[in-house]
Design a protein around this motif. Structure first.
Motif, short mmCIF file in Angstrom:
data_model
loop_
_atom_site.label_atom_id
_atom_site.label_comp_id
_atom_site.label_asym_id
_atom_site.label_seq_id
_atom_site.Cartn_x
_atom_site.Cartn_y
_atom_site.Cartn_z
N GLN A 81 18.53 3.38 -4.62
CA GLN A 81 17.37 3.86 -3.90
C GLN A 81 16.07 3.27 -4.43
O GLN A 81 15.22 2.86 -3.65
CB GLN A 81 17.33 5.39 -3.88
CG GLN A 81 18.41 5.93 -2.96
CD GLN A 81 18.24 7.39 -2.66
OE1 GLN A 81 17.72 8.15 -3.46
NE2 GLN A 81 18.69 7.78 -1.49
N GLY A 82 15.92 3.21 -5.75
CA GLY A 82 14.72 2.60 -6.32
C GLY A 82 14.58 1.14 -5.95
O GLY A 82 13.49 0.67 -5.64
N THR A 83 15.71 0.44 -5.97
CA THR A 83 15.71 -0.97 -5.59
C THR A 83 15.34 -1.14 -4.13
O THR A 83 14.48 -1.96 -3.78
CB THR A 83 17.09 -1.59 -5.87
OG1 THR A 83 17.35 -1.49 -7.26
CG2 THR A 83 17.16 -3.04 -5.43
N LEU A 84 15.97 -0.36 -3.27
CA LEU A 84 15.70 -0.50 -1.84
C LEU A 84 14.31 -0.02 -1.47
O LEU A 84 13.66 -0.61 -0.59
CB LEU A 84 16.75 0.25 -1.02
CG LEU A 84 18.16 -0.34 -1.05
CD1 LEU A 84 19.12 0.51 -0.24
CD2 LEU A 84 18.16 -1.78 -0.58
N GLU A 85 13.82 1.03 -2.11
CA GLU A 85 12.46 1.51 -1.82
C GLU A 85 11.45 0.39 -2.04
O GLU A 85 10.54 0.20 -1.22
CB GLU A 85 12.11 2.72 -2.69
CG GLU A 85 12.72 4.01 -2.21
CD GLU A 85 12.46 5.18 -3.15
OE1 GLU A 85 11.87 4.98 -4.25
OE2 GLU A 85 12.86 6.29 -2.80
N GLN A 86 11.60 -0.35 -3.12
CA GLN A 86 10.68 -1.44 -3.40
C GLN A 86 10.79 -2.53 -2.34
O GLN A 86 9.79 -2.97 -1.77
CB GLN A 86 10.93 -2.03 -4.78
CG GLN A 86 9.94 -3.15 -5.08
CD GLN A 86 10.47 -4.16 -6.08
OE1 GLN A 86 11.62 -4.12 -6.48
NE2 GLN A 86 9.62 -5.08 -6.46
N ARG A 87 12.00 -2.97 -2.06
CA ARG A 87 12.21 -4.05 -1.08
C ARG A 87 11.78 -3.62 0.31
O ARG A 87 11.13 -4.36 1.04
CB ARG A 87 13.67 -4.49 -1.05
CG ARG A 87 14.20 -5.02 -2.35
CD ARG A 87 13.59 -6.35 -2.68
NE ARG A 87 14.15 -6.82 -3.96
CZ ARG A 87 13.96 -8.02 -4.41
NH1 ARG A 87 13.26 -8.88 -3.73
NH2 ARG A 87 14.47 -8.36 -5.57
N PHE A 88 12.17 -2.41 0.69
CA PHE A 88 11.80 -1.90 2.00
C PHE A 88 10.29 -1.73 2.12
O PHE A 88 9.70 -1.94 3.18
CB PHE A 88 12.51 -0.58 2.29
CG PHE A 88 13.99 -0.70 2.54
CD1 PHE A 88 14.64 -1.91 2.60
CD2 PHE A 88 14.74 0.46 2.72
CE1 PHE A 88 16.02 -2.00 2.83
CE2 PHE A 88 16.11 0.38 2.95
CZ PHE A 88 16.75 -0.85 3.00
N GLY A 89 9.65 -1.31 1.03
CA GLY A 89 8.20 -1.15 1.04
C GLY A 89 7.48 -2.46 1.30
O GLY A 89 6.51 -2.52 2.06
N VAL A 90 7.96 -3.52 0.69
CA VAL A 90 7.38 -4.85 0.90
C VAL A 90 7.56 -5.27 2.37
O VAL A 90 6.64 -5.77 3.01
CB VAL A 90 8.01 -5.89 -0.06
CG1 VAL A 90 7.64 -7.31 0.31
CG2 VAL A 90 7.60 -5.57 -1.49
N ALA A 91 8.75 -5.06 2.89
CA ALA A 91 9.03 -5.44 4.28
C ALA A 91 8.19 -4.59 5.26
O ALA A 91 7.65 -5.12 6.24
CB ALA A 91 10.52 -5.27 4.59
N GLN A 92 8.07 -3.30 4.99
CA GLN A 92 7.27 -2.42 5.84
C GLN A 92 5.81 -2.87 5.84
O GLN A 92 5.18 -2.95 6.90
CB GLN A 92 7.37 -0.97 5.34
CG GLN A 92 6.57 0.03 6.16
CD GLN A 92 7.25 0.44 7.43
OE1 GLN A 92 8.46 0.37 7.58
NE2 GLN A 92 6.46 0.87 8.40
N ALA A 93 5.28 -3.20 4.68
CA ALA A 93 3.89 -3.65 4.59
C ALA A 93 3.68 -4.95 5.37
O ALA A 93 2.67 -5.12 6.06
CB ALA A 93 3.48 -3.83 3.13
N ALA A 94 4.63 -5.87 5.29
CA ALA A 94 4.52 -7.14 6.03
C ALA A 94 4.54 -6.88 7.53
O ALA A 94 3.76 -7.48 8.28
CB ALA A 94 5.66 -8.08 5.62
N MET A 95 5.43 -6.00 7.97
CA MET A 95 5.50 -5.67 9.39
C MET A 95 4.18 -5.05 9.85
O MET A 95 3.65 -5.43 10.90
CB MET A 95 6.65 -4.71 9.67
CG MET A 95 6.77 -4.32 11.14
SD MET A 95 7.85 -2.92 11.45
CE MET A 95 6.83 -1.58 10.84
N GLU A 96 3.65 -4.12 9.08
CA GLU A 96 2.40 -3.45 9.46
C GLU A 96 1.24 -4.43 9.50
O GLU A 96 0.39 -4.34 10.38
CB GLU A 96 2.12 -2.28 8.54
CG GLU A 96 3.09 -1.12 8.79
CD GLU A 96 2.78 0.12 7.97
OE1 GLU A 96 1.71 0.18 7.32
OE2 GLU A 96 3.62 1.05 7.99
#
Length: 137
Positions: free
Chosen positions: A102-117
């Motif tokens: 979860q910690g690993t995915l939260e970081q990666r997903f956060g980066v992807a979410q920010a790029a999409m936004e």
């Protein structure tokens, strides 16, 4: 992400292009869905301050010019602050992967979410409508 986001963009583009044909029935015909679905999404757009409606009066209007409505505004209207990425709730804490995924995915997903936004913030409803005009010929 469900199709409500695409429906919301469709609704706004249609209202901007054909303001006199913005009843839920007219919009439902264009979207290919039920007017109840349109009223639900229209309500989300209204609560987000992107549309103005009047009770008992068919139709809606944009609250600001299409060039001032970003796709990020629309995304947030129908998704709130929720991320497009979801984590599963109960990984096994004794498993080396489960304890850390979860910690690993939260970081990666956060980066992807920010790029999409960032990308959605760069694109306006006017840009979408310009693309539509080119496609229509």
């Amino acid at each position: 992400m469900n199709s409500q986001y695409a429906v919301a963009v469709h609704i706004l583009a249609l209202i901007s292009t054909f303001p006199d044909h913005s009843s839920s029935a007219d919009i439902a015909d264009s979207v290919g869905t039920n007017p109840v679905v349109i009223r639900g999404v229209t309500g989300q757009l209204r609560r987000a301050g992107l549309l103005s409606t009047q009770r008992g009066v068919a139709g809606a209007t944009l609250t600001r010019p299409a060039a001032q409505i970003t796709l990020l505004d629309v995304y947030r209207a129908v998704n709130g602050d929720a991320s497009v990425f979801r984590l599963h709730d109960h990984p096994h804490p004794q498993c080396p992967v489960g304890a850390n995924i979860q910690g690993t995915l939260e970081q990666r997903f956060g980066v992807a979410q920010a790029a999409m936004e960032r990308e959605l913030e760069r694109t306006t409803l006017a840009d979408v409508m310009s693309d539509l005009a080119v496609r229509a010929g």
